[in-house]
Design an enzyme around this catalytic site. Sequence first.
Site, PDB file in Angstrom:
ATOM      1  N   LYS A  13      -3.238  84.148 -22.201  1.00 29.36           N
ATOM      2  CA  LYS A  13      -3.805  84.914 -23.324  1.00 29.36           C
ATOM      3  C   LYS A  13      -4.410  86.232 -22.828  1.00 29.36           C
ATOM      4  O   LYS A  13      -4.141  87.301 -23.358  1.00 29.36           O
ATOM      5  CB  LYS A  13      -4.892  84.099 -24.045  1.00 29.36           C
ATOM      6  CG  LYS A  13      -4.419  82.753 -24.556  1.00 29.36           C
ATOM      7  CD  LYS A  13      -5.540  81.988 -25.263  1.00 29.36           C
ATOM      8  CE  LYS A  13      -6.712  81.618 -24.376  1.00 29.36           C
ATOM      9  NZ  LYS A  13      -6.406  80.650 -23.309  1.00 29.36           N
ATOM     10  N   ARG A 127      -5.443  81.374  -9.695  1.00 28.26           N
ATOM     11  CA  ARG A 127      -5.925  82.597 -10.357  1.00 28.26           C
ATOM     12  C   ARG A 127      -7.100  83.223  -9.593  1.00 28.26           C
ATOM     13  O   ARG A 127      -8.008  82.539  -9.134  1.00 28.26           O
ATOM     14  CB  ARG A 127      -6.384  82.298 -11.780  1.00 28.26           C
ATOM     15  CG  ARG A 127      -7.065  83.525 -12.404  1.00 28.26           C
ATOM     16  CD  ARG A 127      -7.291  83.408 -13.868  1.00 28.26           C
ATOM     17  NE  ARG A 127      -8.117  82.292 -14.248  1.00 28.26           N
ATOM     18  CZ  ARG A 127      -8.350  81.962 -15.522  1.00 28.26           C
ATOM     19  NH1 ARG A 127      -7.803  82.647 -16.498  1.00 28.26           N
ATOM     20  NH2 ARG A 127      -9.110  80.928 -15.802  1.00 28.26           N
ATOM     21  N   ARG A 154     -12.827  81.779 -10.305  1.00 29.88           N
ATOM     22  CA  ARG A 154     -13.804  81.353 -11.299  1.00 29.88           C
ATOM     23  C   ARG A 154     -14.300  79.945 -11.005  1.00 29.88           C
ATOM     24  O   ARG A 154     -13.540  79.091 -10.570  1.00 29.88           O
ATOM     25  CB  ARG A 154     -13.160  81.385 -12.704  1.00 29.88           C
ATOM     26  CG  ARG A 154     -13.343  82.714 -13.390  1.00 29.88           C
ATOM     27  CD  ARG A 154     -12.517  82.883 -14.629  1.00 29.88           C
ATOM     28  NE  ARG A 154     -12.561  81.774 -15.578  1.00 29.88           N
ATOM     29  CZ  ARG A 154     -11.958  81.804 -16.776  1.00 29.88           C
ATOM     30  NH1 ARG A 154     -11.300  82.891 -17.149  1.00 29.88           N
ATOM     31  NH2 ARG A 154     -12.014  80.780 -17.593  1.00 29.88           N
TER      32      ARG A 154
HETATM   33  P1  AP5 Z   1      -4.766  84.224 -17.978  1.00 30.07           P
HETATM   34  O1  AP5 Z   1      -4.129  85.365 -18.702  1.00 30.07           O
HETATM   35  O2  AP5 Z   1      -6.057  84.458 -17.271  1.00 30.07           O
HETATM   36  O3  AP5 Z   1      -4.861  82.955 -18.948  1.00 30.07           O
HETATM   37  P2  AP5 Z   1      -5.812  82.682 -20.190  1.00 30.07           P
HETATM   38  O4  AP5 Z   1      -4.958  82.010 -21.224  1.00 30.07           O
HETATM   39  O5  AP5 Z   1      -6.541  83.925 -20.601  1.00 30.07           O
HETATM   40  O6  AP5 Z   1      -6.747  81.610 -19.524  1.00 30.07           O
HETATM   41  P3  AP5 Z   1      -8.328  81.408 -19.493  1.00 30.07           P
HETATM   42  O7  AP5 Z   1      -8.571  80.376 -18.441  1.00 30.07           O
HETATM   43  O8  AP5 Z   1      -9.073  82.692 -19.345  1.00 30.07           O
HETATM   44  O9  AP5 Z   1      -8.548  80.827 -20.877  1.00 30.07           O
HETATM   45  P4  AP5 Z   1      -9.638  79.882 -21.282  1.00 30.07           P
HETATM   46  O10 AP5 Z   1      -9.345  79.833 -22.722  1.00 30.07           O
HETATM   47  O11 AP5 Z   1      -9.755  78.573 -20.609  1.00 30.07           O
HETATM   48  O12 AP5 Z   1     -10.935  80.584 -20.714  1.00 30.07           O
HETATM   49  P5  AP5 Z   1     -12.047  81.468 -21.420  1.00 30.07           P
HETATM   50  O13 AP5 Z   1     -12.445  82.525 -20.488  1.00 30.07           O
HETATM   51  O14 AP5 Z   1     -11.651  81.822 -22.809  1.00 30.07           O
HETATM   52  O15 AP5 Z   1      -3.670  83.663 -16.944  1.00 30.07           O
HETATM   53  C1  AP5 Z   1      -3.988  82.618 -16.050  1.00 30.07           C
HETATM   54  C2  AP5 Z   1      -3.294  82.871 -14.680  1.00 30.07           C
HETATM   55  O16 AP5 Z   1      -1.885  82.805 -14.864  1.00 30.07           O
HETATM   56  C3  AP5 Z   1      -3.597  84.263 -14.074  1.00 30.07           C
HETATM   57  O17 AP5 Z   1      -3.676  84.148 -12.686  1.00 30.07           O
HETATM   58  C4  AP5 Z   1      -2.373  85.102 -14.488  1.00 30.07           C
HETATM   59  O18 AP5 Z   1      -2.108  86.139 -13.564  1.00 30.07           O
HETATM   60  C5  AP5 Z   1      -1.271  84.042 -14.487  1.00 30.07           C
HETATM   61  N1  AP5 Z   1      -0.224  84.300 -15.484  1.00 30.07           N
HETATM   62  C6  AP5 Z   1      -0.381  84.761 -16.755  1.00 30.07           C
HETATM   63  N2  AP5 Z   1       0.804  84.848 -17.385  1.00 30.07           N
HETATM   64  C7  AP5 Z   1       1.750  84.412 -16.487  1.00 30.07           C
HETATM   65  C8  AP5 Z   1       3.173  84.258 -16.540  1.00 30.07           C
HETATM   66  N3  AP5 Z   1       3.893  84.563 -17.646  1.00 30.07           N
HETATM   67  N4  AP5 Z   1       3.806  83.780 -15.447  1.00 30.07           N
HETATM   68  C9  AP5 Z   1       3.104  83.463 -14.322  1.00 30.07           C
HETATM   69  N5  AP5 Z   1       1.759  83.589 -14.199  1.00 30.07           N
HETATM   70  C10 AP5 Z   1       1.086  84.057 -15.283  1.00 30.07           C
HETATM   71  O19 AP5 Z   1     -13.240  80.398 -21.577  1.00 30.07           O
HETATM   72  C11 AP5 Z   1     -13.957  79.903 -20.463  1.00 30.07           C
HETATM   73  C12 AP5 Z   1     -15.075  78.987 -20.958  1.00 30.07           C
HETATM   74  O20 AP5 Z   1     -15.982  79.747 -21.819  1.00 30.07           O
HETATM   75  C13 AP5 Z   1     -14.637  77.806 -21.832  1.00 30.07           C
HETATM   76  O21 AP5 Z   1     -14.236  76.685 -21.052  1.00 30.07           O
HETATM   77  C14 AP5 Z   1     -15.919  77.534 -22.638  1.00 30.07           C
HETATM   78  O22 AP5 Z   1     -16.863  76.848 -21.871  1.00 30.07           O
HETATM   79  C15 AP5 Z   1     -16.455  78.944 -22.910  1.00 30.07           C
HETATM   80  N6  AP5 Z   1     -15.952  79.502 -24.170  1.00 30.07           N
HETATM   81  C16 AP5 Z   1     -15.142  80.603 -24.299  1.00 30.07           C
HETATM   82  N7  AP5 Z   1     -14.878  80.831 -25.597  1.00 30.07           N
HETATM   83  C17 AP5 Z   1     -15.517  79.857 -26.304  1.00 30.07           C
HETATM   84  C18 AP5 Z   1     -15.596  79.539 -27.694  1.00 30.07           C
HETATM   85  N8  AP5 Z   1     -14.946  80.270 -28.622  1.00 30.07           N
HETATM   86  N9  AP5 Z   1     -16.330  78.462 -28.051  1.00 30.07           N
HETATM   87  C19 AP5 Z   1     -16.990  77.723 -27.145  1.00 30.07           C
HETATM   88  N10 AP5 Z   1     -16.941  77.955 -25.816  1.00 30.07           N
HETATM   89  C20 AP5 Z   1     -16.207  79.012 -25.398  1.00 30.07           C
END
Ligand code: AP5
Length: 208
Positions: A13, A127, A154
């Site tokens: 994402k 990552r 992370r």
């Molecule tokens: P990346 O693009 O970083 O993936 P992502 O989908 O953004 O993953 P996140 O881990 O950031 O999502 P998340 O939803 O768990 O975390 P968030 O920060 O929102 O890609 C991942 C890796 O793959 C990278 O190394 C990239 O280079 C690689 N990659 C990408 N595309 C690729 C491809 N096509 N081929 C190969 N490699 C590829 O949330 C973290 C924490 O915050 C949550 O656990 C929760 O505790 C809290 N939180 C956040 N939002 C909320 C909410 N709305 N409500 C409650 N708690 C929340």
Amino acid sequence: MNIVLLGAPGAGKGTQAQKLVEEFGFDHISTGDLLRAAVKAGTELGKEAKGYMDAGKLVPDSVVIGLVKERLGMPEAAAGFILDGFPRNTSQAESLDAELAGMGVSLDAALLVSVEPEVIVERLSSRRTCRTCGYTGTAADETCPRDGGEMYQRDDDEPETIKQRLDVYEESTAPLVGYYRDKGLLREVDGDRSQDEVYADVKTLLGL
Ligand code: AP5
């Protein structure tokens, strides 16, 4: 355009959002980034959020919804936004609908990036994120290709926490796929291909 990005942790994402921002200048609103910034700054909100994040659990709705409302009210969001990581459950989705209705704004699409769980564990384990600009890359990036900053792993990208995050996704967030399908907003892209292939389809699906 106003877009919601859906997908499991590590689906890509943030990666696709970065590309859309670079090409089209959308306002990227990532709740994960907002929460990590609050943790880094040591604010009360950050202290409350950290325990949930490190455990791979959702931060309470009351905290996250407030953050998003504040951010949507800023002028940057008026020209079009990408919500990344929000909403994450039905209650957040309903709050978002109410907030946007109050602002006289609507969503144009909910884009689901689909990737199988095995791929996700592998991706997240390797990552690395830039400490200064937030760029996401892999363990092969010794320094940030964008600004030369230090790349770090992370705290929630440990195998046990990744598993917990995937469980939370299935239980709380996956039902939003049906929520947005029923509204006619769902678009789905296969995220298990090269980033550029995924991005090409993302643009087609969004009519960009
Ligand atoms: P990346 O693009 O970083 O993936 P992502 O989908 O953004 O993953 P996140 O881990 O950031 O999502 P998340 O939803 O768990 O975390 P968030 O920060 O929102 O890609 C991942 C890796 O793959 C990278 O190394 C990239 O280079 C690689 N990659 C990408 N595309 C690729 C491809 N096509 N081929 C190969 N490699 C590829 O949330 C973290 C924490 O915050 C949550 O656990 C929760 O505790 C809290 N939180 C956040 N939002 C909320 C909410 N709305 N409500 C409650 N708690 C929340």
